[in-house]
Design an enzyme around this catalytic site. Structure first.
Site, PDB file in Angstrom:
ATOM      1  CD  GLU A  17      53.164 -46.630 -11.845  1.00  0.00           C
ATOM      2  OE1 GLU A  17      52.940 -46.038 -13.343  1.00  0.00           O
ATOM      3  OE2 GLU A  17      51.915 -47.881 -12.326  1.00  0.00           O
ATOM      4  CB  CYS A  26      52.208 -42.745 -19.906  1.00  0.00           C
ATOM      5  SG  CYS A  26      50.327 -43.400 -20.362  1.00  0.00           S
TER       6      CYS A  26
END
Length: 477
Positions: A17, A26
């Protein structure tokens, strides 16, 4: 009691992450912050690292609850944490509807790494970061709890997924590489072994894939592949076509899903060019009890599965009531390596004009989940000519010998106005010439798990018996 992700699993999740103090979009166009936190994030938002860790702790607790809810078999700490990483990354819905869940809940722990490897795309594109993450999760799932995280190889490049194969003599091999991947190898592919020698070949394959293929071809007796050099050239193409012809599958010269399945089966069963299936007599092909089943297994989908049973079909009915064709097509596409279930297939058909009136458009259905470089499937059928039932049975028997699934339309004999009432998938046969089926009408219709008479087409007592009237099937173009 909510189970906690272990430290090694937490380290793995943090590694992939990464920490971002400011909100960002994202690859899926979702606002994200900290260690992959989403949902209530806005543009311009900032967090400190301690705040991000608190958010992560809450997110992982939610993901852990989902893993405990949907996975019914015992899990080690590493196995649990690997699935939490997957669920946190993709959502509880992905775990709930996944083939991974189905196989794992059947006790097939070894299916988890290759199933994880399927979840690597966003908006139809394969992301190297997801490939690496799924590889790490798969390796972590297979590691004992006492292996430190620093000893777990987390690849910098896409890694092959481990795949467990048990040979006919009981020896267990862990196979990786092209057999456990979804990539299509074809003429021009070159891996790290061959790239320095064959600069004219530009289709880069993951490390060792082509050389492993060449070694496997030679071990099966297809010596025309030549010495393994990591380059998919003329010799390898000839060897693949020779294998495909001998195995009775589409002679494409490419290593696609159908060819990988066949290579895996040959390596598993100990077959070879000089001793292929069927050459040593019919008895050698049948399992104890006189049944031959297509391998690898064709998945079974039940119309009544609550994950899709109530989904409305194009004609206003539901999969539970009239979804036998959708379930059977999904079974066959699953055999060909498509990541599919009946609900996903119906959604795809709705979005792509896949229905014509009350009928499925078979050509559209066959395009579901086609890999970017992989071949499409071509639909064909064989209808029963009155008085020529033996010809239909002979054709179906030949497809079983070739290891290919076939959908069968059956008639209950209760409604003179209908030619057929139901679809099933033929998955094998008995030495007496009877056909084993996966029947979507019931959760007990998995012919691999339940080979009683009710899963024999000619013997079943469901609906007063089934009579075959038409065969529908897909082959590679």
């Amino acid at each position: 009691m909510t189970r906690k992700t272990n430290k090694a699993g937490l380290d793995l999740i943090k590694k992939f992450e990464g920490f971002y103090a400011e909100a960002y979009l994202c690859p899926a166009d979702v606002w994200t912050i900290g260690y992959g936190h989403t949902g209530d994030v806005k543009m311009g938002q900032v967090v400190t690292e301690p705040e991000a860790e608190q958010l992560l702790s809450k997110d992982l607790e939610v993901a852990g609850i989902a893993v405990q809810r949907y996975i019914s078999v015992p899990l080690t700490d590493n196995q649990f944490s690997a699935l939490v990483s997957f669920t946190f990354n993709l959502g509880a819905g992905s775990l709930k509807t996944s083939t991974l869940r189905k196989k794992l809940n059947q006790g097939n722990y070894d299916a988890v790494p290759p199933e994880l490897a399927r979840w690597v795309k966003t908006k139809g594109k394969t992301l190297p970061g997801l490939v690496r993450r799924r590889a790490a999760e798969g390796l972590f799932f297979m590691q004992p709890d006492d292996v430190p995280m620093e000893n777990l190889p987390v690849p910098d490049d896409p890694s092959p997924m481990p795949q467990r194969i048990e040979s006919s003599d009981g020896i267990v091999i862990i196979r990786t590489g092209y057999l456990a991947d979804t990539i299509t190898l074809e003429p021009g592919s070159v891996d790290d072994i061959g790239d320095s020698k064959y600069v004219r070949l530009s289709q880069n394959a993951p490390d060792g894939y082509v050389a492993a293929l060449q070694n496997d071809l030679r071990s099966l007796g297809f010596e025309e592949a030549g010495e393994p050099d990591g380059a998919f050239g003329k010799k390898t193409t000839e060897a693949i076509r020779s294998f495909q012809e001998t195995a009775g599958i589409s002679r494409t010269g490419r290593v696609d899903g159908e060819t990988r399945n066949a290579l895996s089966a040959w390596l598993e069963q100990g077959w070879s060019k000089s001793s292929p299936p069927g050459r040593s007599g019919a008895e050698a092909e049948f399992l104890p009890g006189g049944i031959k089943l297509i391998s690898p297994q064709i998945p079974h989908f039940s119309q009544g599965d609550p994950r899709w049973a109530q989904r409305s079909l194009n004609r206003g009915s539901s999969i539970r009531r009239e979804g036998c064709a959708i379930c059977c097509i999904a079974m066959v596409l699953g055999f060909y390596g498509r990541n599919i279930n009946p609900g996903l297939l119906d959604a795809y058909l709705d979005a792509n004009n896949g229905y014509s009136g009350n009928c499925v458009r078979w050509d559209i259905a066959g395009k579901y989940g086609v890999p970017g470089s992989g071949p499409e499937l071509q639909y064909d059928r064989m209808m029963l000519t009155p008085g020529k039932e033996k010809e239909l049975e002979a054709f179906l028997s030949q497809r079983i010998d070739r290891g290919l699934p076939t959908m069968v339309r059956v008639d209950y004999g209760t409604d003179p106005g209908l030619i057929y009432n139901h679809f099933v998938v033929c998955i094998g046969k008995t030495q007496d010439g009877l056909f084993v089926m996966n029947d979507p009408a019931t959760h007990l219709g998995n012919g691999y798990q339940n080979t009683t008479d009710d899963n024999i087409i000619q013997k079943t007592t469901r609906k007063n018996g089934y009579t075959m009237v038409q065969l529908d099937y897909y082959d590679h173009k």
